[in-house]
Design a protein around this motif. Structure first.
Motif, short mmCIF file in Angstrom:
data_model
loop_
_atom_site.label_atom_id
_atom_site.label_comp_id
_atom_site.label_asym_id
_atom_site.label_seq_id
_atom_site.Cartn_x
_atom_site.Cartn_y
_atom_site.Cartn_z
N TYR A 133 0.84 -1.20 0.00
CA TYR A 133 0.00 0.00 0.00
C TYR A 133 0.87 1.25 0.00
O TYR A 133 0.55 2.25 -0.68
CB TYR A 133 -0.93 -0.01 1.21
CG TYR A 133 -1.96 1.11 1.20
CD1 TYR A 133 -3.23 0.90 0.68
CD2 TYR A 133 -1.65 2.37 1.69
CE1 TYR A 133 -4.17 1.91 0.67
CE2 TYR A 133 -2.59 3.40 1.67
CZ TYR A 133 -3.85 3.17 1.16
OH TYR A 133 -4.78 4.18 1.14
N GLN B 282 -3.72 -3.35 -5.44
CA GLN B 282 -4.47 -4.60 -5.43
C GLN B 282 -3.72 -5.70 -4.68
O GLN B 282 -4.34 -6.54 -4.01
CB GLN B 282 -4.77 -5.04 -6.86
CG GLN B 282 -5.78 -4.15 -7.57
CD GLN B 282 -6.24 -4.71 -8.90
OE1 GLN B 282 -5.72 -5.71 -9.39
NE2 GLN B 282 -7.24 -4.07 -9.48
N SER C 34 -4.48 -5.04 -1.00
CA SER C 34 -5.83 -5.43 -0.62
C SER C 34 -6.00 -6.95 -0.67
O SER C 34 -6.72 -7.54 0.15
CB SER C 34 -6.87 -4.75 -1.52
OG SER C 34 -6.65 -5.06 -2.88
N TRP D 289 -7.14 -9.28 2.39
CA TRP D 289 -8.26 -10.22 2.21
C TRP D 289 -7.85 -11.63 2.64
O TRP D 289 -8.59 -12.29 3.38
CB TRP D 289 -8.68 -10.25 0.74
CG TRP D 289 -9.66 -11.35 0.43
CD1 TRP D 289 -11.01 -11.33 0.60
CD2 TRP D 289 -9.34 -12.65 -0.08
NE1 TRP D 289 -11.56 -12.53 0.24
CE2 TRP D 289 -10.56 -13.37 -0.19
CE3 TRP D 289 -8.15 -13.28 -0.45
CZ2 TRP D 289 -10.61 -14.68 -0.65
CZ3 TRP D 289 -8.20 -14.60 -0.91
CH2 TRP D 289 -9.41 -15.27 -1.01
N GLU E 25 -12.65 -4.00 9.65
CA GLU E 25 -13.62 -3.08 9.07
C GLU E 25 -13.00 -1.69 8.87
O GLU E 25 -13.17 -1.06 7.82
CB GLU E 25 -14.86 -2.99 9.96
CG GLU E 25 -15.97 -2.14 9.39
CD GLU E 25 -17.24 -2.16 10.24
OE1 GLU E 25 -18.17 -1.39 9.92
OE2 GLU E 25 -17.29 -2.93 11.22
N TRP F 62 -10.54 -1.81 5.86
CA TRP F 62 -11.19 -1.76 4.55
C TRP F 62 -11.74 -0.36 4.26
O TRP F 62 -11.69 0.12 3.13
CB TRP F 62 -12.31 -2.80 4.47
CG TRP F 62 -11.81 -4.21 4.29
CD1 TRP F 62 -12.06 -5.28 5.10
CD2 TRP F 62 -10.98 -4.70 3.23
NE1 TRP F 62 -11.43 -6.41 4.62
CE2 TRP F 62 -10.76 -6.08 3.46
CE3 TRP F 62 -10.38 -4.11 2.12
CZ2 TRP F 62 -9.99 -6.87 2.62
CZ3 TRP F 62 -9.60 -4.90 1.27
CH2 TRP F 62 -9.42 -6.25 1.52
N ASN F 63 -12.26 0.29 5.29
CA ASN F 63 -12.73 1.67 5.10
C ASN F 63 -11.59 2.60 4.70
O ASN F 63 -11.75 3.50 3.86
CB ASN F 63 -13.39 2.18 6.37
CG ASN F 63 -14.74 1.52 6.63
OD1 ASN F 63 -15.39 1.02 5.71
ND2 ASN F 63 -15.17 1.52 7.89
N TYR G 95 -8.88 1.66 3.10
CA TYR G 95 -8.56 1.35 1.70
C TYR G 95 -9.54 2.08 0.77
O TYR G 95 -9.12 2.67 -0.24
CB TYR G 95 -8.64 -0.16 1.45
CG TYR G 95 -7.30 -0.86 1.52
CD1 TYR G 95 -6.61 -1.21 0.36
CD2 TYR G 95 -6.71 -1.18 2.74
CE1 TYR G 95 -5.38 -1.86 0.42
CE2 TYR G 95 -5.49 -1.84 2.81
CZ TYR G 95 -4.83 -2.17 1.64
OH TYR G 95 -3.60 -2.80 1.70
N ASP G 96 -10.82 2.02 1.10
CA ASP G 96 -11.83 2.69 0.27
C ASP G 96 -11.56 4.19 0.16
O ASP G 96 -11.80 4.81 -0.89
CB ASP G 96 -13.23 2.45 0.83
CG ASP G 96 -13.72 1.03 0.60
OD1 ASP G 96 -13.18 0.37 -0.32
OD2 ASP G 96 -14.61 0.57 1.33
N ALA G 97 -11.09 4.77 1.27
CA ALA G 97 -10.85 6.22 1.31
C ALA G 97 -9.50 6.60 0.73
O ALA G 97 -9.17 7.80 0.68
CB ALA G 97 -10.97 6.72 2.75
N LYS G 98 -8.71 5.59 0.32
CA LYS G 98 -7.33 5.85 -0.16
C LYS G 98 -6.57 6.67 0.88
O LYS G 98 -5.93 7.69 0.59
CB LYS G 98 -7.33 6.59 -1.51
CG LYS G 98 -8.30 6.02 -2.54
CD LYS G 98 -8.03 4.57 -2.90
CE LYS G 98 -8.95 4.06 -3.99
NZ LYS G 98 -10.32 3.77 -3.52
#
Length: 565
Positions: free
Chosen positions: A144, A160, A163, A167, A193, A196-197, A199-202
């Motif tokens: 990352y 990826q 992530s 995972w 959780e 992952w949030n 990651y979604d927010a970069k």
């Protein structure tokens, strides 16, 4: 305070386990790439699909090939061909079903490789899976960090990868979640959780690192209970050794003390984990330890007594394998930590036993020497696995420590020497020596007693008894010697009786909640007094430190300590 194995692995075995761990980590990363490949095929992203289809053969296979080839050349060829073919068979030019079949075939060969090289027993060990999770999370942090800057993905393949490894670590966690303390498991779920949030927010890479490291920290905490259990087993083995020495000396009184101690003290701290894991094993351990005092004494032949001890050693080995697991038990780091716990406890026992060069409490003196002995036995198992210079320093420190026991040296001398071994262990573990803050013991005792109240009120007497036992064995014992040095022997003995005998007896006998709570309140009031006294100990320790170091040089006896006056 120390942060928190009968079979003795050779260096080759320890090296083999490390190699298996590295091989398994490569397999886990490969499975992460398969998942990323599936996502990109679903999104019809041919470029990224090809990257993840290619990475296992272009990067990971090279690290696995030597072990595959050595174990099974045919399997090596099969793995190589399957991974080579993946980029041609799992792409966007064929149907999604055909691509999935190629991926499933690759997953199948990964499973075969895992079983062949790592072995099913090790692969299914919870502690081993925890280690794989930690490696995946560590790697995800690095990936990352390469991928994201200022909220923008600069390298999508690395993003990826990160992530995919998160995972895969979460998939492994789902397999072992039921084996982990419920509160810790809940914390890990919440951290995933959050991750992952992020990651979604970069999010900023430092935020990702913080959250991933939080999971790693929780995973480490999940192993602490197993190491605490293992430390009780090690103390039990120390008592067995002391029992054997006293049987040889035909000392019935001291033999009985060491035959009784494992069931009267240590078993209570182990029972909750034993009962939760295997009620039948719990009953077996309890009966074996209960019977020891009747079957290992001076009224029967020495051979019969030894058979009873050997039976007890056997059940200890079963309990270790069941609760701690073979991977964690055979870890060099685990054994080093157990050495530290034993040496810490030996310091406390010796401090109670010896004053002015005279043994006042022989049972405690023997406890101290037994725990030093057991720590040295563990060291012999791992000596070849650590730096030769550090190993030599530890050997010399043990010789000095036994000489100090022979000389009935001042407890602070013994503490200094045992602390020297602990310092060398910390060097191997790569941790800073923060020292034992006596006030931490006081605070921990108060916390454990609060928890004892709560669990007893709920009706869980086993857990309440375990918590009270830990308050005494894992904490209060380390305050006893400093309290004596401070001229507070009467206070030390009063609280010892209140905690060790009275409170635990009340819990065992099922006394009313109100009476148990009143006893705990009384103990905690005494702990407040102790909390005001123990900070003074540091000053006294520094005053005699130079004397302790200098005078030990004069000890010339080279004989190993025997359990004798």
């Amino acid at each position: 305070m120390t942060s928190i194995i009968l079979s003795s692995p050779s260096f080759a075995f320890a090296e083999s386990v490390q190699e298996k761990s590295e091989f398994a980590s490569s397999l886990e990363e490969t499975l992460g790439h398969f998942w990323a490949l599936e996502q990109n095929l679903d999104d019809k992203n041919a470029e990224l699909a090809l990257i993840h289809a290619t990475h296992p053969i272009s990067e990971l296979y090279d690290s696995m090939k030597p072990q595959l080839k050595a174990a099974d050349p045919a399997l090596d060829a099969q793995v190589q061909k399957t991974l080579m073919d993946l980029k041609d068979k799992a792409n966007t030019t064929i149907s999604r079903a055909q691509a999935q079949q190629a991926i499933d075939n690759a997953k199948g060969v990964v499973a075969i490789a895992r079983s062949t090289i790592v072995g099913d027993e090790l692969s299914n060990d919870s502690a081993f899976k925890v280690q794989l999770m930690k490696v995946l999370l560590d790697t995800s942090i690095a990936e990352y960090g390469e991928a994201v800057s200022d909220g923008v993905i600069g390298e999508m393949a690395e993003f990826q990868d990160g992530s995919a490894f998160v995972w895969r670590s979460q998939q492994i966690f789902a397999e072992i979640e039921s084996d982990i303390d419920a509160h810790i498991a809940e914390e890990i779920d919440e951290s995933y959780e959050d991750l992952w949030n992020a990651y979604d927010a970069k999010a900023d890479p430092l935020e990702i690192q913080t959250i991933a490291n939080r999971i790693i920290h929780e995973l480490d905490e999940s192993q602490e209970a197993k190491i605490e259990f293992a430390s009780s087993l090690e103390e039990t083995l120390g008592h067995f050794w002391a029992l054997e020495q006293n049987l040889d000396d035909k000392n019935a009184e001291l033999a009985l003390i060491h035959a009784t101690h494992p069931i009267s003290e240590l078993y209570d701290s182990m029972k909750p984990q034993l009962k939760a894991a295997d009620p039948a094993l719990d009953a077996q351990v309890q009966k074996t330890l209960m019977d020891l005092k009747d079957k290992a004494n001076t009224t029967i032949s020495r051979a019969q007594a030894q058979q009873a001890i050997d039976d007890a050693k056997g059940v200890v080995a079963i309990a270790r394998s069941t609760i701690v697991g073979d991977y964690l038990s055979n870890s060099v780091d685990t054994k080093l930590i157990l050495m530290k716990v034993l040496l810490d406890t030996s310091i406390a026992e010796y401090g109670e036993a010896v004053s002015d060069g005279v043994i006042g409490e022989m049972a405690e003196f023997q406890d101290g020497s037994a725990f030093v002995w057991r720590s040295q036995q563990i060291f012999a198992e791992i000596e070849s696995d650590i730096d030769a210079h550090i190993a030599e320093e530890i050997d010399e420190s043990y010789e000095d420590l036994w000489n100090a026991y022979d000389a009935r040296a001042n407890p602070l001398q013994v503490e200094t020497l045992a602390g020297g071994v602990i310092h060398e262990i910390d060097e191997v573990l790569g941790v800073e020596d923060e020292g034992n803050d006596l006030l931490e013991y006081v605070e921990t005792i108060e916390e454990l007693l609060d928890q004892t109240k709560q669990e007893y009120a709920k009706g869980d007497t086993d857990l309440a008894l375990s918590l009270a036992t830990k308050a005494y064995l894992d904490n209060y014992e380390f305050l006893e010697a400093p309290l004596i040095e401070l001229g507070q022997r009467e206070l030390m003995e009063e609280v010892e009786v209140m905690l060790r005998e009275e409170l635990r007896g009340m819990i065992r006998n099922g006394e009313p909640i109100s009476e148990v709570n009143a006893q705990i309140d009384a103990i905690q009031a005494k702990m407040k007094t102790i909390g005001t006294v123990v900070p003074e100990f540091g000053t006294i320790a520094m005053m005699v430190l130079v004397v302790a170091i200098t005078s030990i040089i004069a000890i010339t006896a080279k004989s190993r300590i025997n359990l004798r006056v």
